[in-house]
Write an enzyme that holds these catalytic residues in place. Sequence first.
Site, short mmCIF file in Angstrom:
data_model
loop_
_atom_site.label_atom_id
_atom_site.label_comp_id
_atom_site.label_asym_id
_atom_site.label_seq_id
_atom_site.Cartn_x
_atom_site.Cartn_y
_atom_site.Cartn_z
N ARG A 1 0.85 -1.19 0.00
CA ARG A 1 0.00 0.00 0.00
C ARG A 1 0.89 1.24 0.00
O ARG A 1 2.01 1.21 0.48
CB ARG A 1 -0.91 0.00 1.22
N ARG B 1 -1.16 -1.19 -6.26
CA ARG B 1 -1.29 -2.50 -5.60
C ARG B 1 -2.08 -3.46 -6.50
O ARG B 1 -1.71 -4.61 -6.67
CB ARG B 1 -1.99 -2.31 -4.26
N HIS C 1 -3.60 -10.74 2.68
CA HIS C 1 -5.04 -10.98 2.86
C HIS C 1 -5.26 -12.14 3.82
O HIS C 1 -4.69 -13.22 3.63
CB HIS C 1 -5.70 -11.31 1.51
N TYR D 1 -8.45 -11.66 -8.22
CA TYR D 1 -7.44 -11.58 -9.27
C TYR D 1 -7.26 -12.90 -10.02
O TYR D 1 -6.53 -12.96 -11.00
CB TYR D 1 -6.08 -11.19 -8.66
#
Length: 331
Positions: free
Chosen positions: A193, A272, A295, A304
Amino acid sequence: MIKKLPDGRYQLDFYPFGSDGPRIKRVRNTRKECKEIETDYLSKKGQLHNPSDKMRLSELVDLWYKMHGCTLKDHKYRFSRTLTIVKRLGDPKAKTFTAAHFAHYREERLKEVSVSTINHETRYLRAVYAELIRLELYRGDNPMAKIRTFRIDEKELSYLTEEQIPVLLSECDKSRNNHCGAVARLCLASGGRWSEANRLTDGQLFKDRVVFSGTKNGKVRVIPIKPELSVYLRGLSFPYGRLFDDCYSAFRKAVERSGIKLPDGQLSHVLRHTFASHYMMNGGDILVLQRLLGHSDLKVTMRYAHLSPCYMKNVPNLSPLKGDYIMNTNI
């Protein structure tokens, strides 16, 4: 009520404040120990907090913050935002506040803000009641437990193409803040991030890896990077302590100059998403990506998965519709 269990121990199960208060269940080796606990609760009955009888919602939020909220990572923001919600509700007494009150508030609020904002407000207020009930500092039901959050359609995540990446980096490098391009490159190379990369310290950058700490979920992530990137970053950084100056506003201006259109709320986060998207398109493993992005739930990373060249590749060959039946032979 104290009863003997099959294993010889004793269980205390009672409501010291009546049926609308918290249920106390304790298991001890002897009946005497259970009786002592029961007596202790009853003796303190008049001294314990009883927010449901006299406290207003703002006082309930204050109590939640002192007992639990202050330990959260975003505690100041969360506390301030929850108090603002209470103010909009008119700061009713906690005892008289109901799900219907919030439902009417939500109906009007939806005219001003997004469904996502309403869902956040619902969760914040629900958590206040839930935590105080768990700590036995609130006796009564959680009115917010009856409020369901709205379902939100999943949005396609935006990412930069191979042609857009050099365009954006060129604009970053033109910025007066020479750290803008460095932070952007680090985000693209690691999936970090913007805040994680921008506040990087000297001890977190190594020859072939970067260590992100103080992350959103509190977990430390170690991400491999190319040695030449580390050398480049070192060459631009401050000599000691924090490596980069604050450069978020410089990045925002660079995006504007580049002419690249991004969805609302995906400014620096597009870097990101770009890392994750290209990682999967280049044949990366979804479980490894989960660890790289930090995550806790694989379902978040699965957004994704469809970008992988192997994703569902064999589906057409596994369906029951075989070659001879694809064409209509009667035409």
